[in-house]
Design a protein around this motif. Structure first.
Motif, PDB file in Angstrom:
ATOM      1  N   TRP A   1      -3.703  -0.267   5.326  1.00 48.41           N
ATOM      2  CA  TRP A   1      -2.638   0.471   6.020  1.00 48.41           C
ATOM      3  C   TRP A   1      -1.521  -0.516   6.653  1.00 48.41           C
ATOM      4  CZ3 TRP A   1      -0.071   4.589   7.163  1.00 48.41           C
ATOM      5  CH2 TRP A   1       0.343   4.731   8.034  1.00 48.41           C
ATOM      6  N   ASP A   2      -2.018  -1.692   7.264  1.00 48.44           N
ATOM      7  CA  ASP A   2      -1.179  -2.652   7.732  1.00 48.44           C
ATOM      8  C   ASP A   2       0.171  -3.068   6.695  1.00 48.44           C
ATOM      9  OD1 ASP A   2      -2.495  -2.588  10.290  1.00 48.44           O
ATOM     10  OD2 ASP A   2      -3.544  -4.596   9.760  1.00 48.44           O
ATOM     11  N   ARG A   3      -0.282  -3.110   5.629  1.00 50.72           N
ATOM     12  CA  ARG A   3       0.588  -3.308   4.290  1.00 50.72           C
ATOM     13  C   ARG A   3       1.388  -2.240   4.104  1.00 50.72           C
ATOM     14  NH1 ARG A   3      -1.313  -8.100   0.626  1.00 50.72           N
ATOM     15  NH2 ARG A   3      -2.428  -9.383   2.141  1.00 50.72           N
ATOM     16  N   MET A   4       0.741  -0.917   4.070  1.00 49.13           N
ATOM     17  CA  MET A   4       1.541   0.327   3.735  1.00 49.13           C
ATOM     18  C   MET A   4       2.740   0.514   4.917  1.00 49.13           C
ATOM     19  SD  MET A   4      -0.897   3.188   2.867  1.00 49.13           S
ATOM     20  CE  MET A   4      -1.680   3.288   1.337  1.00 49.13           C
ATOM     21  N   ALA A   5       2.427   0.144   6.310  1.00 56.77           N
ATOM     22  CA  ALA A   5       3.195   0.434   7.395  1.00 56.77           C
ATOM     23  C   ALA A   5       4.255  -0.613   7.492  1.00 56.77           C
ATOM     24  CB  ALA A   5       2.446   0.532   8.656  1.00 56.77           C
ATOM     25  N   ALA A   6       4.163  -1.761   6.959  1.00 52.31           N
ATOM     26  CA  ALA A   6       5.036  -2.733   6.815  1.00 52.31           C
ATOM     27  C   ALA A   6       6.352  -2.430   5.830  1.00 52.31           C
ATOM     28  CB  ALA A   6       4.599  -3.982   6.733  1.00 52.31           C
ATOM     29  N   LEU A   7       6.135  -1.621   4.875  1.00 54.04           N
ATOM     30  CA  LEU A   7       7.067  -1.311   3.746  1.00 54.04           C
ATOM     31  C   LEU A   7       8.508  -0.870   4.382  1.00 54.04           C
ATOM     32  CD1 LEU A   7       4.600   0.514   1.125  1.00 54.04           C
ATOM     33  CD2 LEU A   7       5.612  -1.819   0.891  1.00 54.04           C
ATOM     34  N   SER A   8       9.245  -0.779   3.634  1.00 58.33           N
ATOM     35  CA  SER A   8      10.719  -0.359   3.959  1.00 58.33           C
ATOM     36  C   SER A   8      10.373   1.112   3.833  1.00 58.33           C
ATOM     37  CB  SER A   8      11.869  -0.961   3.175  1.00 58.33           C
ATOM     38  OG  SER A   8      11.710  -0.611   1.730  1.00 58.33           O
ATOM     39  N   GLY A   9      11.510   2.009   4.226  1.00 58.22           N
ATOM     40  CA  GLY A   9      11.471   3.414   4.157  1.00 58.22           C
ATOM     41  C   GLY A   9      11.516   3.986   2.565  1.00 58.22           C
ATOM     42  N   PRO A  10      12.543   3.281   1.645  1.00 60.02           N
ATOM     43  CA  PRO A  10      12.458   3.605   0.330  1.00 60.02           C
ATOM     44  C   PRO A  10      10.907   3.182  -0.299  1.00 60.02           C
ATOM     45  CG  PRO A  10      14.384   2.745   0.875  1.00 60.02           C
ATOM     46  CD  PRO A  10      13.457   2.606   2.164  1.00 60.02           C
ATOM     47  N   ASN A  11      10.358   2.181   0.108  1.00 58.23           N
ATOM     48  CA  ASN A  11       9.299   1.778  -0.784  1.00 58.23           C
ATOM     49  C   ASN A  11       8.058   2.565  -0.231  1.00 58.23           C
ATOM     50  OD1 ASN A  11       9.981  -0.638  -2.395  1.00 58.23           O
ATOM     51  ND2 ASN A  11       9.841  -1.660  -0.893  1.00 58.23           N
ATOM     52  N   MET A  12       8.245   3.052   0.997  1.00 57.00           N
ATOM     53  CA  MET A  12       6.995   3.873   1.520  1.00 57.00           C
ATOM     54  C   MET A  12       7.161   5.297   0.785  1.00 57.00           C
ATOM     55  SD  MET A  12       6.924   3.959   5.514  1.00 57.00           S
ATOM     56  CE  MET A  12       6.414   2.833   6.546  1.00 57.00           C
ATOM     57  N   LYS A  13       8.278   5.779   0.347  1.00 55.73           N
ATOM     58  CA  LYS A  13       8.532   7.031  -0.451  1.00 55.73           C
ATOM     59  C   LYS A  13       8.214   6.949  -1.925  1.00 55.73           C
ATOM     60  CE  LYS A  13      12.324   8.930   2.361  1.00 55.73           C
ATOM     61  NZ  LYS A  13      13.824   9.305   2.308  1.00 55.73           N
ATOM     62  N   LEU A  14       8.302   5.544  -2.164  1.00 57.14           N
ATOM     63  CA  LEU A  14       7.872   5.469  -3.915  1.00 57.14           C
ATOM     64  C   LEU A  14       6.425   5.167  -3.955  1.00 57.14           C
ATOM     65  CD1 LEU A  14       8.798   4.414  -6.625  1.00 57.14           C
ATOM     66  CD2 LEU A  14       8.814   1.982  -5.800  1.00 57.14           C
ATOM     67  N   LEU A  15       5.859   4.638  -2.740  1.00 54.75           N
ATOM     68  CA  LEU A  15       4.306   4.543  -2.753  1.00 54.75           C
ATOM     69  C   LEU A  15       3.975   5.742  -2.845  1.00 54.75           C
ATOM     70  CD1 LEU A  15       1.918   3.124  -2.449  1.00 54.75           C
ATOM     71  CD2 LEU A  15       2.028   2.814  -0.262  1.00 54.75           C
ATOM     72  N   MET A  16       4.505   6.843  -1.856  1.00 57.68           N
ATOM     73  CA  MET A  16       3.846   8.169  -1.581  1.00 57.68           C
ATOM     74  C   MET A  16       3.878   8.910  -3.105  1.00 57.68           C
ATOM     75  SD  MET A  16       2.681   9.871   0.648  1.00 57.68           S
ATOM     76  CE  MET A  16       1.457  10.721  -0.515  1.00 57.68           C
ATOM     77  N   SER A  17       5.190   8.651  -3.683  1.00 56.90           N
ATOM     78  CA  SER A  17       5.050   9.451  -5.156  1.00 56.90           C
ATOM     79  C   SER A  17       3.989   8.939  -6.085  1.00 56.90           C
ATOM     80  CB  SER A  17       6.428   9.214  -5.573  1.00 56.90           C
ATOM     81  OG  SER A  17       6.689   7.757  -6.034  1.00 56.90           O
ATOM     82  N   TRP A  18       3.722   7.638  -6.009  1.00 60.71           N
ATOM     83  CA  TRP A  18       2.353   7.334  -6.951  1.00 60.71           C
ATOM     84  C   TRP A  18       1.228   7.824  -6.388  1.00 60.71           C
ATOM     85  CZ3 TRP A  18       4.020   1.331  -6.895  1.00 60.71           C
ATOM     86  CH2 TRP A  18       5.181   1.021  -7.292  1.00 60.71           C
ATOM     87  N   ILE A  19       1.058   7.931  -5.113  1.00 62.62           N
ATOM     88  CA  ILE A  19      -0.300   8.447  -4.512  1.00 62.62           C
ATOM     89  C   ILE A  19      -0.414   9.678  -4.913  1.00 62.62           C
ATOM     90  CG2 ILE A  19      -1.437   9.102  -2.325  1.00 62.62           C
ATOM     91  CD1 ILE A  19      -0.198   6.237  -1.116  1.00 62.62           C
ATOM     92  N   ALA A  20       0.611  10.790  -4.914  1.00 63.51           N
ATOM     93  CA  ALA A  20       0.596  12.006  -5.115  1.00 63.51           C
ATOM     94  C   ALA A  20       0.304  12.412  -6.488  1.00 63.51           C
ATOM     95  CB  ALA A  20       2.261  12.591  -4.948  1.00 63.51           C
ATOM     96  N   VAL A  21       0.596  11.332  -7.381  1.00 61.38           N
ATOM     97  CA  VAL A  21       0.040  11.719  -8.807  1.00 61.38           C
ATOM     98  C   VAL A  21      -0.920  10.655  -9.207  1.00 61.38           C
ATOM     99  CG1 VAL A  21       2.386  12.564  -9.623  1.00 61.38           C
ATOM    100  CG2 VAL A  21       1.889  10.134  -9.881  1.00 61.38           C
ATOM    101  N   ASP A  22      -1.529  10.120  -8.493  1.00 60.23           N
ATOM    102  CA  ASP A  22      -2.550   9.037  -8.606  1.00 60.23           C
ATOM    103  C   ASP A  22      -2.331   8.003  -9.924  1.00 60.23           C
ATOM    104  OD1 ASP A  22      -5.003   7.681  -8.243  1.00 60.23           O
ATOM    105  OD2 ASP A  22      -6.090   8.747  -9.628  1.00 60.23           O
TER     106      ASP A  22
END
Length: 247
Positions: free
Chosen positions: A191-212
């Motif tokens: 979570w610490d690494r997730m929270a440290a991501l920039s906004g665009p990278n957070m959104k990119l990660l979330m798109s990966w998580i959504a489709v696994d």
């Protein structure tokens, strides 16, 4: 029973009827007994040695590989660089397949067709850490990744051998999941690494998580395919690409 290397101790251990010389036993059991009695955990050996002693049967190498799904960890020079190309290292003795209740351990076979389909579906890279075949791990120099298949749900909990039951993993991640070995981050550390991501990278990660699944760029897709090729073919393609870029 000690799992020390009998060869290093100058001893030979005999187990009566459960002896690798007993040709009435299956080849897989004989290979396991030979590794247990003549090599031991922490010992090295060569395929030629097994072929020389386990006679009267075909595909001895495959019978040795069949021990891996039963928890046996056998290293090659690809993931243990200190070994010679023809050497293997018995890191861990798994389930005692010579005992009747364990004879079928790990024997549910994955077909070659299913194996190819899973590797292609997963982009020829580990779904857990993202490494591709033959790449060096960022920590621990000279340690290179070898891809294998893991189970979404373990055998003992009803997992099967269809593509939907399988996931591409590197050998390190596969063993971490199976045996809870190695260093594994806590949810808080991730979570610490997730929270440290920039906004665009957070959104990119979330798109990966959504489709696994991680969406790969074209270069990443070709990179994973390139890593599957033999070294000679990779060298040839690298030269061809370099020539193409100079035009």
């Amino acid at each position: 029973m000690s799992l020390l290397n009998p060869r290093a101790m100058g001893e030979h251990v005999s187990y009566g009827e459960l002896d690798w010389r007993n040709e009435f036993l299956g080849a897989r059991v004989r290979v396991a007994l030979w590794l247990r009695d003549e090599v031991g955990e922490g010992g090295t050996f060569r395929k030629q040695e097994i072929r020389a002693v386990i006679t009267g049967t075909e595909q001895v190498d495959r019978r040795m590989r069949d021990l891996r799904p039963a928890g046996w960890v056998i290293r090659t020079y690809r993931d243990k660089p200190s070994l010679q190309p023809d050497q293997l290292y018995l890191e861990k003795i798994g389930q005692p397949v010579w005992e009747r209740e364990h004879r079928a351990a790990g024997l549910r076979q994955i077909s070659a067709k299913t194996r190819r389909a899973v590797y292609e579906r997963d982009g020829h890279m580990c779904r857990r850490c993202g490494i591709t075949a033959g790449e060096e791990y960022t920590e621990g120099a000279q340690s290179r990744a070898r891809l294998t298949l893991g189970h979404v749900t373990p055998y003992k909990h009803g997992g099967g051998v269809e593509a939907a039951d399988l996931i591409t993993e590197c050998a390190r991640c596969n063993e971490t999941v199976q045996h809870l070995t190695g260093v594994q981050m806590s949810p808080e550390q991730v979570w610490d690494r997730m929270a440290a991501l920039s906004g665009p990278n957070m959104k990119l990660l979330m798109s990966w998580i959504a489709v696994d699944r991680r969406h790969l760029g074209k270069a990443e897709e070709v990179w994973a395919l390139y890593r599957q090729l033999p070294a000679e073919a990779r060298d040839r393609l690298a030269g061809d690409l370099e020539d193409l870029l100079k035009r």
